[in-house]
Design a protein around this motif. Sequence first.
Motif, short mmCIF file in Angstrom:
data_model
loop_
_atom_site.label_atom_id
_atom_site.label_comp_id
_atom_site.label_asym_id
_atom_site.label_seq_id
_atom_site.Cartn_x
_atom_site.Cartn_y
_atom_site.Cartn_z
N ILE A 199 0.83 -1.20 0.00
CA ILE A 199 0.00 0.00 0.00
C ILE A 199 0.87 1.26 0.00
N VAL A 200 2.05 1.15 0.59
CA VAL A 200 2.96 2.29 0.67
C VAL A 200 4.03 2.24 -0.41
N VAL A 201 4.63 1.07 -0.59
CA VAL A 201 5.78 0.93 -1.49
C VAL A 201 5.39 1.11 -2.95
N TYR A 202 4.29 0.52 -3.40
CA TYR A 202 3.90 0.62 -4.80
C TYR A 202 3.63 2.07 -5.24
N PRO A 203 2.82 2.83 -4.48
CA PRO A 203 2.58 4.22 -4.89
C PRO A 203 3.85 5.06 -4.92
N ALA A 204 4.73 4.85 -3.92
CA ALA A 204 5.99 5.61 -3.90
C ALA A 204 6.85 5.26 -5.11
N GLY A 205 6.91 3.96 -5.42
CA GLY A 205 7.69 3.53 -6.58
C GLY A 205 7.11 4.06 -7.88
N LYS A 206 5.78 4.10 -7.94
CA LYS A 206 5.13 4.61 -9.15
C LYS A 206 5.45 6.07 -9.37
N PHE A 207 5.49 6.85 -8.30
CA PHE A 207 5.82 8.27 -8.44
C PHE A 207 7.25 8.44 -8.95
N VAL A 208 8.18 7.69 -8.38
CA VAL A 208 9.58 7.79 -8.80
C VAL A 208 9.73 7.45 -10.27
N VAL A 209 9.09 6.37 -10.69
CA VAL A 209 9.19 5.94 -12.09
C VAL A 209 8.59 6.99 -13.03
N ASN A 210 7.38 7.45 -12.72
CA ASN A 210 6.69 8.38 -13.62
C ASN A 210 7.32 9.77 -13.64
N TYR A 211 7.72 10.25 -12.46
CA TYR A 211 8.20 11.64 -12.38
C TYR A 211 9.67 11.77 -12.77
N PHE A 212 10.47 10.76 -12.40
CA PHE A 212 11.90 10.85 -12.68
C PHE A 212 12.33 10.00 -13.88
N PHE A 213 12.10 8.70 -13.84
CA PHE A 213 12.58 7.83 -14.91
C PHE A 213 11.85 8.08 -16.22
N LYS A 214 10.55 8.39 -16.16
CA LYS A 214 9.79 8.69 -17.38
C LYS A 214 9.72 10.19 -17.65
N LEU A 215 10.52 10.94 -16.91
CA LEU A 215 10.73 12.38 -17.17
C LEU A 215 9.48 13.24 -17.01
N GLY A 216 8.61 12.84 -16.10
CA GLY A 216 7.40 13.61 -15.87
C GLY A 216 7.68 15.04 -15.43
N PHE A 217 8.84 15.28 -14.81
CA PHE A 217 9.19 16.62 -14.34
C PHE A 217 9.34 17.61 -15.49
#
Length: 257
Positions: A199-217
């Motif tokens: 419940i905690v780890v998946y959402p946090a990981g999703k944010f990191v992937v989308n915002y940083f690795f997929k260049l969402g920023f």
Amino acid sequence: MISVVILAKNEEADIKRCLESVAWCDEIIVINDHSTDKTVAIAEKMGAKVVTHSLGNDFAAQRNFGLAQASGDWVLFIDADEKVTSALWYEIMEETNNPSSQYNGFFIKRIDTMWGKELKHGETGNINLLRLAKKDAGEWEGQVHERWKVKGKTLLLKKAIMHYPHQTVASFLKEINYYTDLRAQELHKKKVPVAPWQIVVYPAGKFVVNYFFKLGFLDGLQGLVFALMMSFHSFLVRGKLWALESKNISTEKGNHL
């Protein structure tokens, strides 16, 4: 002949733009889930065939119902908050009128526009959806996040559908709450387990992937808001699934007392 099917419920703010973009189709069908606003009046005034049918919290079933109403050889599915561009229109006509084509279906790119900005990165930066196919090529599957399972060869078109979702934070949150309810219920029926740590780890990981690795920023403030909201979506799905599983366990224990 091309039929277009549009699912709608209280879409008076978007339906006119959507219908104008598919006016070239031979048949326009709006599957109306008991709208209480001006959706039906607008659609009928613009020449669409409106069929009222309850969604029943099952998007695949609703799309299959729409598919059954279509009389065209080809069927295009588009949502009320989407628009077919002129370039995509020309490409669709070229492909569906090609007598030597071996394709039964076509994936179409979708570009999200949030608060006046196109989102080119993050979770929505590379979305391709199978939205155009021969009527008898397959059916939709999945209660939510449904997919059109088409038999035979498919191709990704070059041009895109424009998508205008979540034009306010309030509407974004309302939609997330609705879809996560359906998704959690769907996973619960399939007996998919969830651990508290997920419940905690998946959402946090999703944010990191989308915002940083997929260049969402790179999409600015809109990219940040979208990444946060989709992580919240992930949190709610797993949190609600855990709550359903906990309730089920408690009920079973009570029945054994």
